[in-house]
Design a protein around this motif. Structure first.
Motif, PDB file in Angstrom:
ATOM      1  N   LEU A 192      -0.995  20.047  26.481  1.00  0.00           N
ATOM      2  CA  LEU A 192      -1.303  19.765  25.085  1.00  0.00           C
ATOM      3  C   LEU A 192      -0.084  20.059  24.219  1.00  0.00           C
ATOM      4  O   LEU A 192       0.467  21.151  24.260  1.00  0.00           O
ATOM      5  CB  LEU A 192      -2.478  20.635  24.612  1.00  0.00           C
ATOM      6  CG  LEU A 192      -2.762  20.624  23.114  1.00  0.00           C
ATOM      7  CD1 LEU A 192      -3.193  19.247  22.625  1.00  0.00           C
ATOM      8  CD2 LEU A 192      -3.791  21.686  22.758  1.00  0.00           C
ATOM      9  N   HIS A 196       0.367  19.927  20.472  1.00  0.00           N
ATOM     10  CA  HIS A 196      -0.118  19.782  19.096  1.00  0.00           C
ATOM     11  C   HIS A 196       0.399  20.972  18.300  1.00  0.00           C
ATOM     12  O   HIS A 196       0.005  22.105  18.562  1.00  0.00           O
ATOM     13  CB  HIS A 196      -1.643  19.726  19.049  1.00  0.00           C
ATOM     14  CG  HIS A 196      -2.171  19.197  17.760  1.00  0.00           C
ATOM     15  ND1 HIS A 196      -1.884  19.778  16.540  1.00  0.00           N
ATOM     16  CD2 HIS A 196      -2.949  18.125  17.492  1.00  0.00           C
ATOM     17  CE1 HIS A 196      -2.471  19.087  15.585  1.00  0.00           C
ATOM     18  NE2 HIS A 196      -3.116  18.076  16.132  1.00  0.00           N
ATOM     19  N   ILE A 208      -2.889  22.967  16.214  1.00  0.00           N
ATOM     20  CA  ILE A 208      -4.184  22.717  16.852  1.00  0.00           C
ATOM     21  C   ILE A 208      -5.345  23.310  16.060  1.00  0.00           C
ATOM     22  O   ILE A 208      -6.446  22.759  16.066  1.00  0.00           O
ATOM     23  CB  ILE A 208      -4.188  23.211  18.325  1.00  0.00           C
ATOM     24  CG1 ILE A 208      -5.404  22.676  19.086  1.00  0.00           C
ATOM     25  CG2 ILE A 208      -4.104  24.717  18.392  1.00  0.00           C
ATOM     26  CD1 ILE A 208      -5.410  21.197  19.307  1.00  0.00           C
ATOM     27  N   ASN A 226      -8.151  16.711  18.627  1.00  0.00           N
ATOM     28  CA  ASN A 226      -7.537  17.409  19.763  1.00  0.00           C
ATOM     29  C   ASN A 226      -8.202  18.746  20.036  1.00  0.00           C
ATOM     30  O   ASN A 226      -8.349  19.154  21.189  1.00  0.00           O
ATOM     31  CB  ASN A 226      -6.030  17.578  19.535  1.00  0.00           C
ATOM     32  CG  ASN A 226      -5.279  16.301  19.819  1.00  0.00           C
ATOM     33  OD1 ASN A 226      -4.853  16.065  20.932  1.00  0.00           O
ATOM     34  ND2 ASN A 226      -5.134  15.456  18.812  1.00  0.00           N
ATOM     35  N   ARG A 227      -8.613  19.446  19.004  1.00  0.00           N
ATOM     36  CA  ARG A 227      -9.320  20.719  19.198  1.00  0.00           C
ATOM     37  C   ARG A 227     -10.665  20.488  19.893  1.00  0.00           C
ATOM     38  O   ARG A 227     -11.043  21.201  20.806  1.00  0.00           O
ATOM     39  CB  ARG A 227      -9.501  21.428  17.856  1.00  0.00           C
ATOM     40  CG  ARG A 227      -9.971  22.861  18.033  1.00  0.00           C
ATOM     41  CD  ARG A 227     -10.094  23.609  16.715  1.00  0.00           C
ATOM     42  NE  ARG A 227     -11.240  23.087  15.978  1.00  0.00           N
ATOM     43  CZ  ARG A 227     -11.207  22.603  14.740  1.00  0.00           C
ATOM     44  NH1 ARG A 227     -10.077  22.555  14.081  1.00  0.00           N
ATOM     45  NH2 ARG A 227     -12.294  22.155  14.161  1.00  0.00           N
ATOM     46  N   ILE A 243     -10.100  19.785  23.544  1.00  0.00           N
ATOM     47  CA  ILE A 243      -9.802  20.999  24.302  1.00  0.00           C
ATOM     48  C   ILE A 243     -11.078  21.802  24.563  1.00  0.00           C
ATOM     49  O   ILE A 243     -11.285  22.325  25.665  1.00  0.00           O
ATOM     50  CB  ILE A 243      -8.737  21.851  23.573  1.00  0.00           C
ATOM     51  CG1 ILE A 243      -7.386  21.133  23.586  1.00  0.00           C
ATOM     52  CG2 ILE A 243      -8.617  23.244  24.173  1.00  0.00           C
ATOM     53  CD1 ILE A 243      -6.821  20.863  24.972  1.00  0.00           C
ATOM     54  N   ILE A 250      -5.574  23.787  31.216  1.00  0.00           N
ATOM     55  CA  ILE A 250      -5.109  23.426  29.881  1.00  0.00           C
ATOM     56  C   ILE A 250      -3.876  24.263  29.575  1.00  0.00           C
ATOM     57  O   ILE A 250      -3.910  25.495  29.648  1.00  0.00           O
ATOM     58  CB  ILE A 250      -6.201  23.687  28.822  1.00  0.00           C
ATOM     59  CG1 ILE A 250      -7.458  22.891  29.179  1.00  0.00           C
ATOM     60  CG2 ILE A 250      -5.691  23.326  27.427  1.00  0.00           C
ATOM     61  CD1 ILE A 250      -8.697  23.348  28.440  1.00  0.00           C
ATOM     62  N   HIS A 251      -2.811  23.586  29.247  1.00  0.00           N
ATOM     63  CA  HIS A 251      -1.527  24.243  28.990  1.00  0.00           C
ATOM     64  C   HIS A 251      -1.055  23.837  27.588  1.00  0.00           C
ATOM     65  O   HIS A 251      -0.640  22.709  27.379  1.00  0.00           O
ATOM     66  CB  HIS A 251      -0.538  23.813  30.069  1.00  0.00           C
ATOM     67  CG  HIS A 251       0.771  24.515  30.017  1.00  0.00           C
ATOM     68  ND1 HIS A 251       0.893  25.885  30.024  1.00  0.00           N
ATOM     69  CD2 HIS A 251       2.037  24.026  29.956  1.00  0.00           C
ATOM     70  CE1 HIS A 251       2.176  26.202  29.984  1.00  0.00           C
ATOM     71  NE2 HIS A 251       2.882  25.089  29.934  1.00  0.00           N
ATOM     72  N   GLU A 252      -1.165  24.758  26.657  1.00  0.00           N
ATOM     73  CA  GLU A 252      -0.839  24.470  25.257  1.00  0.00           C
ATOM     74  C   GLU A 252       0.618  24.846  24.969  1.00  0.00           C
ATOM     75  O   GLU A 252       0.949  26.020  24.823  1.00  0.00           O
ATOM     76  CB  GLU A 252      -1.787  25.224  24.327  1.00  0.00           C
ATOM     77  CG  GLU A 252      -3.228  24.789  24.502  1.00  0.00           C
ATOM     78  CD  GLU A 252      -4.173  25.437  23.499  1.00  0.00           C
ATOM     79  OE1 GLU A 252      -3.881  25.384  22.288  1.00  0.00           O
ATOM     80  OE2 GLU A 252      -5.198  25.978  23.944  1.00  0.00           O
ATOM     81  N   LYS A 267       1.471  27.018  21.823  1.00  0.00           N
ATOM     82  CA  LYS A 267       1.044  28.421  21.952  1.00  0.00           C
ATOM     83  C   LYS A 267       1.905  29.147  22.978  1.00  0.00           C
ATOM     84  O   LYS A 267       2.239  30.316  22.808  1.00  0.00           O
ATOM     85  CB  LYS A 267      -0.430  28.495  22.347  1.00  0.00           C
ATOM     86  CG  LYS A 267      -1.357  28.203  21.189  1.00  0.00           C
ATOM     87  CD  LYS A 267      -2.797  28.447  21.553  1.00  0.00           C
ATOM     88  CE  LYS A 267      -3.670  28.148  20.349  1.00  0.00           C
ATOM     89  NZ  LYS A 267      -5.080  28.282  20.637  1.00  0.00           N
TER      90      LYS A 267
END
Length: 177
Positions: free
Chosen positions: A7, A9, A12, A18-19, A22, A33-35, A38
């Motif tokens: 991800l 964004h 977010i 997108n939120r 997720i 899930i790899h943000e 963050k």
């Protein structure tokens, strides 16, 4: 099949689509899930960690809001630094060969604006060609993108439906069926 969703964004917390995507993805144990924003608020990417993460998954999804006809800048930086010669491409760069790549993209404008004669003059398929070219170079199988248009005018119900459709799409065994 193990799915990695990367991800990208930059905000977010304020995202609606997108939120919600997720939140729906988190219900599935075979999806990682790899943000990026963050993980790397300083934008100092751990290349080895990222490469290992990609190697551990069968299908990779780049999820992002469409920014100026491209991705947010940290995903581009990720591509520049992680997809290295000798690892992702070149005579010995085969670590991603035969993995699948999907784009999951949200746009503010409606679908009608992304077509010949529309406000943006080009279809999403045309505008996403550089990502397809990247996929070709790194040896991944580029699967059709999941695109959600019209975030500015969508209802909560439409967004929730898109989240479920998105998860079903990226978990499908054969997207071409």
């Amino acid at each position: 099949m193990k799915v990695l969703v990367i991800l990208a964004h930059p905000n977010i917390e304020k995202s609606i689509v997108n939120r919600k995507w997720i939140e729906e993805l988190k219900k599935h144990s075979n999806i990682t899930i790899h943000e990026l924003y963050k993980q790397y608020p300083d934008e100092k990417i751990d290349i080895e960690k990222e490469q290992k993460l990609c190697e551990e998954h069968d299908r990779i999804v780049w999820q992002f809001p469409f920014y100026w006809y491209s991705s947010p800048p940290l995903l581009k930086k990720w591509q520049d630094e992680v997809l290295t010669h000798g690892w992702a491409y070149g005579s010995e760069g085969n670590k991603l060969h035969n993995k699948e790549l999907i784009l999951a993209v949200s746009t503010g404008s409606t679908k009608e604006r992304y077509q010949a004669g529309g406000r943006n003059n080009y279809s999403m398929s045309e505008l996403l060609k550089p990502f397809q070219a990247t996929s070709n170079l790194i040896g991944t199988k580029f699967l059709p993108s999941f695109v959600f248009n019209g975030t500015y005018s969508s209802t909560d119900e439409e967004i929730q439906e898109s989240a479920k459709a998105y998860v079903n799409y990226i978990l499908a065994r054969d997207i071409f069926e």
